[in-house]
Scaffold this motif. Sequence first.
Motif, PDB file in Angstrom:
ATOM      1  N   TYR A 278     -52.526 -52.024 -11.933  1.00  0.00           N
ATOM      2  CA  TYR A 278     -51.193 -51.860 -11.334  1.00  0.00           C
ATOM      3  C   TYR A 278     -50.472 -53.199 -11.409  1.00  0.00           C
ATOM      4  O   TYR A 278     -51.093 -54.250 -11.629  1.00  0.00           O
ATOM      5  N   THR A 280     -47.920 -55.823  -9.366  1.00  0.00           N
ATOM      6  CA  THR A 280     -47.309 -56.214  -8.093  1.00  0.00           C
ATOM      7  C   THR A 280     -46.397 -57.424  -8.338  1.00  0.00           C
ATOM      8  O   THR A 280     -46.888 -58.497  -8.701  1.00  0.00           O
ATOM      9  N   GLU A 283     -42.452 -61.305  -5.742  1.00  0.00           N
ATOM     10  CA  GLU A 283     -41.516 -61.271  -4.619  1.00  0.00           C
ATOM     11  C   GLU A 283     -41.715 -60.035  -3.727  1.00  0.00           C
ATOM     12  O   GLU A 283     -41.152 -59.952  -2.636  1.00  0.00           O
ATOM     13  N   LEU A 284     -42.520 -59.068  -4.216  1.00  0.00           N
ATOM     14  CA  LEU A 284     -42.814 -57.858  -3.421  1.00  0.00           C
ATOM     15  C   LEU A 284     -44.333 -57.647  -3.387  1.00  0.00           C
ATOM     16  O   LEU A 284     -44.866 -56.730  -4.015  1.00  0.00           O
ATOM     17  N   ASN A 286     -46.456 -56.397  -1.465  1.00  0.00           N
ATOM     18  CA  ASN A 286     -47.044 -55.163  -0.943  1.00  0.00           C
ATOM     19  C   ASN A 286     -46.775 -53.950  -1.832  1.00  0.00           C
ATOM     20  O   ASN A 286     -47.255 -52.848  -1.549  1.00  0.00           O
ATOM     21  N   ASN A 287     -46.001 -54.155  -2.895  1.00  0.00           N
ATOM     22  CA  ASN A 287     -45.670 -53.041  -3.792  1.00  0.00           C
ATOM     23  C   ASN A 287     -46.652 -52.977  -4.966  1.00  0.00           C
ATOM     24  O   ASN A 287     -47.034 -54.005  -5.522  1.00  0.00           O
ATOM     25  N   LYS A 288     -47.009 -51.755  -5.331  1.00  0.00           N
ATOM     26  CA  LYS A 288     -47.881 -51.557  -6.490  1.00  0.00           C
ATOM     27  C   LYS A 288     -47.201 -50.565  -7.437  1.00  0.00           C
ATOM     28  O   LYS A 288     -46.850 -49.456  -7.030  1.00  0.00           O
ATOM     29  N   TYR A 289     -47.007 -50.989  -8.678  1.00  0.00           N
ATOM     30  CA  TYR A 289     -46.401 -50.122  -9.673  1.00  0.00           C
ATOM     31  C   TYR A 289     -47.466 -49.788 -10.724  1.00  0.00           C
ATOM     32  O   TYR A 289     -47.980 -50.675 -11.413  1.00  0.00           O
ATOM     33  N   TYR A 290     -47.787 -48.497 -10.843  1.00  0.00           N
ATOM     34  CA  TYR A 290     -48.862 -48.059 -11.735  1.00  0.00           C
ATOM     35  C   TYR A 290     -48.272 -47.781 -13.122  1.00  0.00           C
ATOM     36  O   TYR A 290     -48.032 -46.635 -13.509  1.00  0.00           O
ATOM     37  N   LYS A 294     -52.471 -44.164 -12.797  1.00  0.00           N
ATOM     38  CA  LYS A 294     -53.170 -44.546 -11.571  1.00  0.00           C
ATOM     39  C   LYS A 294     -54.637 -44.109 -11.584  1.00  0.00           C
ATOM     40  O   LYS A 294     -54.944 -42.931 -11.780  1.00  0.00           O
TER      41      LYS A 294
END
Length: 378
Positions: A278, A280, A283-284, A286-290, A294
């Motif tokens: 993923y 991240t 600057e963010l 806590n965000n996870k972009y798969y 996933k």
Amino acid sequence: MKLDRKEILSALETITIAGEGKNMVESGAVKNVLTFGNEVVVELVIATPAMHIKKRAEEDIKKLIHEKFSPDAVVKVNIKVETPTQNPNEIKGKAIPGISNIIAVASGKGGVGKSTVTANLAVTLAKMGFKVGVLDADIYGPSMPIMFDVENEKPISVEVDGKSKMKPIESYEIKILSIGFFTAPSQAVIWRGPMASKALNQMIFDADWGQLDFMLIDLPPGTGDIHLSIMQSLPITGAVVVSTPQAVALADAKKGVSMFLSDSINVPVLGIIENMAYFTPEELPNNKYYIFGKEGAKNLAEDLQVPFLGEVPLVQSIREAGDYGRPAALQTASVIERVFEEITRNVVQETVNRNESLPPTEAIKITTMAGCSAVKGK
């Protein structure tokens, strides 16, 4: 006369099958004795397929029963040949003295970050206090010299027990050998399989590796000639398969796992690592972009019933660190350091589990095309 099964079994203890030290009852060759009136059926299992030994065993049994019990007895001897299978994990290959565990890091597909994972596993193992070596077996695309910032180094020759040996290059407490040390950075290695295999054998056996707890072998992508050469040369402790989460990579990772688990190779798979799991943004946090899907490799591990060793995020610093020649896992108190510490602990634990539950792996012997065929039984 009525034939007694127990008496016949007792009498068979006087017969020995040629080539076996024990009598045929004690050795377990006699599987069953059946009596029906004046008929006797002896079921025999022997290890030698030689016709004269089978014939001799049959004649000895008939002669014994006719002489000891009744000349009119109808004796039938059913003989089955079962050649004892050798322990598939017994070392028969050429182990390297002083190396405790040899871990093959593989991927079915190129570009999934296998070399990066290998380099970071190596430095993390060294930080944990293990003595580690890396053999860069990716003959056609050696990456380790760049990843450990030793691109311009050349191994020197040292004398060990009266023999000349290559001294591996050391970087970050890791001993490294790669074909990249023997070619110019811009030079392509244009070799057929036998030449590549010979070069690998030299780096394996003509090197002064010393005492190592772990040797990591960075294999090329796929399931080809180099893989077979390595596994014929060395008793591999286990394999780690690296994949990204998307379906295209997983399909090839599945083939990689299948290669190691096949009957002809039979190398334990310690587990699967999911790389680029993923993204991240810094600057963010806590965000996870798969981006590539996933938990694809995690699900594959479950489907194949092999351990899932952990996931590595898609982080710019990992790529930068590899290009700069300082593996990212060396970044103290970073997310990447924690990620690789967890994965490496899992690799070590699976190695311990494997060594406790299985004897050492043999170096395989493939003598026919059937040993490396995609389809068996045809």
